[in-house]
Design an enzyme around this catalytic site. Structure first.
Site: not given
Length: 623
Positions: A461, A532
């Site tokens: 987000g 990641s």
């Protein structure tokens, strides 16, 4: 003739014995070694006086002397009554000299046990007669077998606390023999003893008339643990290249097996260059050296040899490969993650290594092979390893010196695993890189821009995908050739078999990094939008492409703002406990320390941030 004259030949016949004491906590390891030293009158009077004082302060033996305090040197050890570090002691009897490692029993210090066992010839595994075999007892037996120890003494200690009951002793021995039947020990000798009171330590105890075997010290003095390293092919890992001036070039190291002399033909690995030994330089070498000698070798020809190379017998060479099957003992609180890049230390080499496949972990109760995706602290498993370049090694079963390694976490520099190579994998033997006629430089020339990986990372987000999409639109308008890889889209195809555990996230990023690398070979600008969360995997992606081609872009949005945005409703579900391992809630996010671009989103709109990225590409002359 004096007794010392009679015993002198025995001293010459018995080489020094390196052994460890191991087992679960409070089984009496330190007490046993202290008792051994006491029984052989190897404790000086002032040491004994100090021990008596310490026993009154820290001892656990009531009014008696607590012999464990001879070895528990750390204040924390004495206060807690446990062994934390590995304590080494040297002592000698009329028949033999000994180097003993007292290893800790607590599970969290298993790595110290591995350290102590790595050079031992024999293990004294203690078992509390009241408790029998425990998980840590089994774990230490498995590790001892993995590390090549072939002689085991099962010391059933505290036999006095079960009234010297023969049935208790035999029940423990039978259970251990059943457990250890497949571990490969050449000898297993069981002794009932009381380390505190000395029963069956130095002399046969009258309180165990049913035991017909030798006391412990007699067994240690007489057991033959000779290995055949001196009869094995020549091996010398190069530790140092000695070149004080242009007139001398010598290669220094310790001969770990076999022998060498001037005039011998040797091979330099991994290069495979065959040459001849000119000189063997060492005190008393007389032109030759054997196993255990530290020497400097000079060669008859100018040969390229570096630290980490191995000098070996050309007709019995070690394996040279970049992929191996191995047993490992995991020693870090952070779990083993296949696909993550570690540093392997092996034969004076430091080489990048990745666990490509965890085959199974070992159940320490049954020795069964259990399916696993990761290994946790103190677990033992079998895996496949891939290293960055070919190295020369032997199977650990053939040579403990050239077949052992450790893995180091590249981020924390912590030693996370000890490993034993089983064999080289032949899968890559007939695979060679194809030389392209049209290579990366030709493809890049057609693009009129340089290839690059733009790696967008940040919390869920944070706006990564929005900014990456705007950047690609801007690059496309400039005529750049691009490809956008987005986390959700990739999981619909290439990575649809992966979940969201830590191990699966590592594999997810590894695959994406491989795809991005291939796309840079095509000359593209690759935009990768992935959470990641782990710094290690972002570093792996960076190292896959050439210097200057990887641009880490940290989309920095506060967690509170991401929760408010929550475009997919995932934070709401994660906070309700409906989604496990959600980054920022159930799983940590490791912030980039020095990204090429740090985009602070609260005060600027996505279009402005996208333009910052394009401006940076212009500044770096990628466009």
């Amino acid at each position: 003739m004096s007794p010392s004259t009679l015993q002198a030949p025995e001293i010459a016949m018995r080489p020094a014995l390196r052994f460890i004491t191991c087992g679960s906590v409070d089984d009496g390891k330190s007490t046993l070694i202290g008792r051994l030293l006491y029984e052989r009158q190897l404790i000086l009077d002032d040491q004994l006086s100090a021990l008596e004082r310490d026993s009154r302060r820290h001892g656990t033996a009531g009014e008696g002397v607590d012999f464990s305090l001879l070895l528990d040197g750390l204040e924390a050890e004495r206060e807690q009554g446990i062994t934390i570090d590995v304590a080494y002691r040297y002592f000698a009897t009329a028949r033999r000299s000994f180097i003993v490692a007292d290893t800790p029993g607590h599970e969290q210090y298993t790595r110290n046990m591995v350290t102590g066992a790595s050079n031992a010839d024999l293990a004294v595994l203690l078992v509390d007669a009241r408790k029998g075999l425990l998980d840590q007892t089994r774990r230490h037996a498995i590790i001892a077998a993995m590390l090549g120890i072939r002689h085991m003494v099962l010391a059933v200690n505290k036999i006095d606390l079960v009234d010297f009951d023969r049935a208790v002793f035999e029940r423990i021995v039978a259970a251990f023999n059943d457990f250890a039947a497949t571990l490969g020990f050449r000898t297993i000798t069981a002794i009932p003893l009381s380390a505190r009171f000395g029963d069956n330590v130095a002399e046969r105890s009258q309180r165990t008339p049913w035991y017909a075997g030798p006391p412990l010290i007699d067994l240690l003095e007489q057991i033959d643990v000779e290995d055949d390293r001196s009869g094995k092919p020549f091996r010398m890992p190069v530790q140092w290249v000695n070149r004080p001036d242009a007139s001398f070039r010598g290669f220094c190291g310790t001969i770990v097996s076999g022998a060498v002399k001037a005039g011998d033909e040797i091979v330099v690995l991994p290069s495979g260059r065959v040459t001849t030994v000119k000189e063997v330089l060492a005190p008393g070498a007389d032109g030759k050296a054997e196993t255990g000698d530290s020497v400097t070798l000079t060669l008859t020809e100018e040969t390229d040899v570096a630290r980490g190379d191995m000098l070996a017998a050309p007709r019995a060479r070690p394996q040279v490969a970049d992929q191996f099957a191995a047993h490992i003992v995991w020693m870090s609180p952070e779990a083993l993650l296949p696909g993550r890049s570690y540093l392997m230390k092996v034969n004076h080499n430091s080489v990048l290594a990745t666990v490509t496949d965890l085959k199974h972990r070992v159940d320490i109760q049954t020795l069964a092979r259990l399916a696993a995706k990761t290994l946790s602290l103190n677990e033992v498993g079998v895996c496949n390893l891939s290293v960055a370049r070919p190295i020369a090694v032997d199977a650990y079963a053939d040579n403990r010196d050239t077949g052992g390694f450790v893995l180091i976490d590249r981020y924390s520099n912590e030693t996370v695993a000890a490993g034993m190579i089983d064999f080289a994998l032949r899968r890559a033997t007939n695979i060679h890189r194809h030389a392209y006629t049209v290579n990366k430089a030709f493809r890049t020339a057609l693009m009129h821009h340089k290839p690059a990986v733009l790696w967008f990372t940040g919390l869920p987000g944070s706006g990564k995908s929005t900014i990456a999409n705007l950047v690609e639109s801007g690059l496309h308008a400039r005529g750049a050739h691009t490809m956008l890889l987005d986390g959700d889209n990739v999981r619909h195809g290439l990575n649809n078999d992966l979940g969201f555990t830590e191990a699966d996230r590592v594999e997810n990023i590894r695959r994406v990094a491989e795809v991005a690398k291939l796309m840079t070979e095509a000359g593209l600008i690759v935009l990768c939008s992935f959470i990641s969360p782990f710094a290690a995997e972002r570093r792996l992606a960076r190292e896959m492409v050439q210097t200057g081609e990887f641009i880490e872009i940290f989309v920095d949005t506060p967690l509170e703002m991401c929760i408010v945005r929550d475009p997919k409703g995932l934070y709401r579900r994660a906070l309700a406990g409906e989604i496990a391992n959600f980054t920022g809630i159930g799983q940590p996010y490791e912030r980039p320390e020095v990204p090429e671009l740090h985009l602070l989103t609260p005060d600027r709109d996505p279009a402005q941030l996208a333009q910052d990225v394009i401006d940076e590409l212009i500044r770096m002359k990628i466009l």
